[in-house]
Write a protein that holds these residues in place. Structure first.
Motif, PDB file in Angstrom:
ATOM      1  N   LYS A 191       0.848  -1.195   0.000  1.00  0.00           N
ATOM      2  CA  LYS A 191       0.000   0.000   0.000  1.00  0.00           C
ATOM      3  C   LYS A 191       0.882   1.244   0.000  1.00  0.00           C
ATOM      4  O   LYS A 191       2.099   1.162  -0.033  1.00  0.00           O
ATOM      5  N   GLN A 192       0.225   2.394   0.041  1.00  0.00           N
ATOM      6  CA  GLN A 192       0.902   3.686  -0.097  1.00  0.00           C
ATOM      7  C   GLN A 192       2.049   3.873   0.886  1.00  0.00           C
ATOM      8  O   GLN A 192       1.939   3.546   2.061  1.00  0.00           O
ATOM      9  N   ILE A 193       3.163   4.415   0.383  1.00  0.00           N
ATOM     10  CA  ILE A 193       4.308   4.777   1.231  1.00  0.00           C
ATOM     11  C   ILE A 193       4.096   6.216   1.712  1.00  0.00           C
ATOM     12  O   ILE A 193       4.004   7.143   0.905  1.00  0.00           O
ATOM     13  N   ASN A 194       4.012   6.401   3.009  1.00  0.00           N
ATOM     14  CA  ASN A 194       3.717   7.719   3.581  1.00  0.00           C
ATOM     15  C   ASN A 194       4.954   8.551   3.872  1.00  0.00           C
ATOM     16  O   ASN A 194       4.876   9.776   3.923  1.00  0.00           O
ATOM     17  N   ALA A 208       7.741   4.174   5.694  1.00  0.00           N
ATOM     18  CA  ALA A 208       6.538   3.944   6.496  1.00  0.00           C
ATOM     19  C   ALA A 208       5.358   3.821   5.548  1.00  0.00           C
ATOM     20  O   ALA A 208       5.217   4.630   4.629  1.00  0.00           O
ATOM     21  N   SER A 209       4.511   2.823   5.771  1.00  0.00           N
ATOM     22  CA  SER A 209       3.471   2.537   4.776  1.00  0.00           C
ATOM     23  C   SER A 209       2.112   2.297   5.418  1.00  0.00           C
ATOM     24  O   SER A 209       1.999   1.951   6.595  1.00  0.00           O
ATOM     25  N   LYS A 210       1.075   2.439   4.589  1.00  0.00           N
ATOM     26  CA  LYS A 210      -0.285   2.147   5.023  1.00  0.00           C
ATOM     27  C   LYS A 210      -0.531   0.649   5.188  1.00  0.00           C
ATOM     28  O   LYS A 210      -1.582   0.248   5.665  1.00  0.00           O
ATOM     29  N   ASP A 211       0.430  -0.186   4.752  1.00  0.00           N
ATOM     30  CA  ASP A 211       0.235  -1.639   4.879  1.00  0.00           C
ATOM     31  C   ASP A 211       0.643  -2.158   6.264  1.00  0.00           C
ATOM     32  O   ASP A 211       0.848  -3.354   6.442  1.00  0.00           O
ATOM     33  N   ASN A 212       0.744  -1.222   7.250  1.00  0.00           N
ATOM     34  CA  ASN A 212       1.033  -1.550   8.656  1.00  0.00           C
ATOM     35  C   ASN A 212       2.476  -1.973   8.900  1.00  0.00           C
ATOM     36  O   ASN A 212       2.779  -2.556   9.943  1.00  0.00           O
TER      37      ASN A 212
END
Length: 327
Positions: A191-194, A208-212
């Motif tokens: 998922k998205q990389i923040n 850091a990513s939205k994939d936990n």
């Protein structure tokens, strides 16, 4: 560990950054006024007034003379750090999502969003060339191919050779700053990389990513080295320059936040061991998801900025500084 609370923003924090010496903290938020603070006591040094929308990103040069901000008002502005006056304003067709000064402070890069029919692009300027800045024509524009999703975070690679980008679909890519070509890429996140932050010697970086998950990569090869798992999306992660530690901040999406979330520790800053990938500590405090974390360059303190609009500066207790793990 009693935090210093910095409250100079009306809306949620988007990014916080230390200068090279660590005596200043720069903060941007979804309000139009980025701020600069003294890290030692939390006193606000001043604000940069001129944007008309949410400010998504902020950076400063190695000598702390210039500050770069990118905002949703379709501008990327360069400021004089000492006076707070605006030096230049670079117009864009869409919102500026990420930006940064190169190591020398001579080059500027920023990326724009893919909206309103305009593509996502990386623009690069040499600020020593006045004609580039005045005309708003970058020396290099890198269009992001339609096969790639938009850029959500980006940093300079070591030696000003390439730019490292994180994308909405979890991809990581390197782009050559002379030709604009894609050097290599990988897709370990789903998922998205923040957020992307480098290690102090630029040999590694953490995402850091939205994939936990937060993941550690080799800067040159993009080889995945370590993975830090949580049970919620991670908005930001940073590597300590002093110990083998990683701090991460995150939380659920803002619209899913409930009053119980603070009690059950969903907004804590979490500390993991860099090598063993195990969590060993948490720091409470924010009343909403943490959007940005950063270590002081000496590793003796760290800051976090949250959805609640506060920046919290935490100075570690002496027993943390004496701690060492034998392996």
């Amino acid at each position: 560990m009693k935090p210093i609370m910095l409250h100079g923003h009306e809306r949620s924090i988007t990014q916080i950054k230390y200068n090279r010496e660590g005596d200043l903290i720069f903060s941007s938020a979804k309000d139009p006024q980025p701020n600069v603070w003294y890290s030692l006591n939390g006193e606000r040094l001043g604000s940069f007034v001129g944007h008309n929308g949410a400010v998504w990103c902020i950076d400063c040069t190695w000598d702390s003379t210039k500050v770069l901000t990118g905002a949703a008002d379709n501008t990327c502005k360069i400021w004089d750090c000492e006076t707070g006056s605006q030096l230049n304003s670079l117009e864009t067709r869409t919102a500026v999502r990420t930006n940064g000064f190169s190591y020398s402070g001579n080059l500027v890069m920023y990326s724009t969003d893919k909206t309103m029919g305009f593509p996502c692009e990386i623009h690069m300027f040499d600020i020593r060339d006045g004609s580039q800045i005045e005309s708003g024509n970058p020396y290099l524009t890198i269009p992001i191919d339609t096969s790639m999703s938009k850029i959500t975070s980006a940093i300079w690679g070591p030696g000003e050779d390439f730019i490292l980008t994180g994308h909405e679909n979890g991809e990581i890519n390197q782009f050559d700053i002379k030709t604009g070509t894609r050097i290599k890429g990988c897709k370990d996140h789903t998922k998205q990389i923040n957020d992307i932050q480098p290690y102090k010697d630029n040999s590694m970086f953490i995402t850091a990513s939205k994939d936990n998950t937060a993941r550690l990569f080799d800067m040159e090869t993009l080889e995945p080295l370590k993975m830090y798992k949580t049970e919620r999306p991670i908005n930001s992660a940073a590597i300590s320059p002093l110990h083998d530690h990683v701090v991460m901040g995150g939380g659920q999406e803002a619209m899913q936040v409930t009053t119980t979330s603070t009690r059950v520790g969903k907004f804590d800053a979490r500390f993991f061991h860099l090598v063993f990938e195990e969590e060993f500590g948490r720091v409470k405090g924010h009343f909403g998801p943490i959007n940005s974390v950063a270590f002081h360059p000496d590793g003796k303190s760290y800051s976090s900025g949250g959805e609640d609009g506060y920046v919290r500066v935490h100075y570690f207790d002496p027993n943390y500084l004496d701690f060492s793990c034998e392996y």
